[in-house]
Design a protein around this motif. Structure first.
Motif, PDB file in Angstrom:
ATOM      1  N   VAL A 198      18.038  57.015  43.029  1.00  0.00           N
ATOM      2  CA  VAL A 198      18.167  55.452  43.069  1.00  0.00           C
ATOM      3  C   VAL A 198      16.925  54.942  44.125  1.00  0.00           C
ATOM      4  O   VAL A 198      16.677  55.863  44.939  1.00  0.00           O
ATOM      5  CB  VAL A 198      19.543  55.105  44.058  1.00  0.00           C
ATOM      6  CG1 VAL A 198      19.623  53.842  44.056  1.00  0.00           C
ATOM      7  CG2 VAL A 198      20.664  55.475  42.958  1.00  0.00           C
ATOM      8  N   ILE A 199      16.400  53.981  43.742  1.00  0.00           N
ATOM      9  CA  ILE A 199      15.430  53.439  44.565  1.00  0.00           C
ATOM     10  C   ILE A 199      15.857  52.225  45.033  1.00  0.00           C
ATOM     11  O   ILE A 199      16.017  51.144  44.184  1.00  0.00           O
ATOM     12  CB  ILE A 199      14.063  53.401  43.827  1.00  0.00           C
ATOM     13  CG1 ILE A 199      13.431  54.609  43.150  1.00  0.00           C
ATOM     14  CG2 ILE A 199      12.855  52.762  44.607  1.00  0.00           C
ATOM     15  CD1 ILE A 199      12.417  54.427  42.269  1.00  0.00           C
ATOM     16  N   VAL A 200      15.749  51.947  46.267  1.00  0.00           N
ATOM     17  CA  VAL A 200      16.104  50.638  46.750  1.00  0.00           C
ATOM     18  C   VAL A 200      14.869  49.972  47.653  1.00  0.00           C
ATOM     19  O   VAL A 200      14.070  50.581  48.364  1.00  0.00           O
ATOM     20  CB  VAL A 200      17.035  50.738  48.180  1.00  0.00           C
ATOM     21  CG1 VAL A 200      17.624  49.346  48.770  1.00  0.00           C
ATOM     22  CG2 VAL A 200      18.646  51.593  47.530  1.00  0.00           C
ATOM     23  N   TYR A 201      14.483  48.658  46.877  1.00  0.00           N
ATOM     24  CA  TYR A 201      13.265  47.989  47.534  1.00  0.00           C
ATOM     25  C   TYR A 201      13.657  46.937  48.560  1.00  0.00           C
ATOM     26  O   TYR A 201      14.453  46.278  48.354  1.00  0.00           O
ATOM     27  CB  TYR A 201      12.803  47.289  46.326  1.00  0.00           C
ATOM     28  CG  TYR A 201      12.229  48.200  45.437  1.00  0.00           C
ATOM     29  CD1 TYR A 201      10.913  48.562  45.216  1.00  0.00           C
ATOM     30  CD2 TYR A 201      13.116  48.278  44.305  1.00  0.00           C
ATOM     31  CE1 TYR A 201      10.482  49.235  44.220  1.00  0.00           C
ATOM     32  CE2 TYR A 201      12.656  49.406  43.029  1.00  0.00           C
ATOM     33  CZ  TYR A 201      11.410  49.835  43.032  1.00  0.00           C
ATOM     34  OH  TYR A 201      10.707  50.337  42.108  1.00  0.00           O
ATOM     35  N   LEU A 202      13.223  47.328  49.860  1.00  0.00           N
ATOM     36  CA  LEU A 202      13.636  46.642  50.977  1.00  0.00           C
ATOM     37  C   LEU A 202      12.720  45.394  51.146  1.00  0.00           C
ATOM     38  O   LEU A 202      11.532  45.091  50.716  1.00  0.00           O
ATOM     39  CB  LEU A 202      13.502  47.414  52.185  1.00  0.00           C
ATOM     40  CG  LEU A 202      14.234  48.681  52.126  1.00  0.00           C
ATOM     41  CD1 LEU A 202      13.979  49.730  53.182  1.00  0.00           C
ATOM     42  CD2 LEU A 202      15.723  48.315  52.114  1.00  0.00           C
ATOM     43  N   ALA A 203      13.211  44.305  52.022  1.00  0.00           N
ATOM     44  CA  ALA A 203      12.539  43.043  52.191  1.00  0.00           C
ATOM     45  C   ALA A 203      11.133  43.442  52.772  1.00  0.00           C
ATOM     46  O   ALA A 203      10.151  42.525  52.506  1.00  0.00           O
ATOM     47  CB  ALA A 203      13.265  42.315  53.065  1.00  0.00           C
TER      48      ALA A 203
END
Length: 90
Positions: A67-72
């Motif tokens: 899973v790749i989570v793109y942060l703000a």
């Protein structure tokens, strides 16, 4: 003369063996915006464990094993799918 031809053919075949195109990466299984979810430090195997909450509204790409989570702030967090629980996307 034949030996020189064999050596040349062998050299050319060895040099071109690694010239094939690399495999294209698989597309994500799904892409969405996080509603909730957690990424654990360890798999649930009885040891002390802590979790990181996936920020609400973060973009999430789900692949076969990751899973790749793109942060703000523009950074990304990558985790094994085995360490992700309660993931809800919209």
């Amino acid at each position: 003369m034949k030996i020189a031809l064999y050596i040349s053919a062998l050299t050319i075949s060895l040099l071109t063996a690694g010239c094939s195109r690399p495999a294209q990466p698989s597309p994500p299984l799904t892409i969405g915006t996080a509603i909730s979810g957690m990424i654990w430090e360890h798999q649930h195997d009885g040891i002390s464990n802590s979790a990181w909450h996936i920020p609400k509204e973060a973009r999430v790409d789900v692949y076969d094993h990751a899973v790749i989570v793109y942060l703000a702030d523009g950074s990304r967090r990558v985790a094994s799918l085995d360490l992700v629980t309660d993931l809800k996307l919209k």
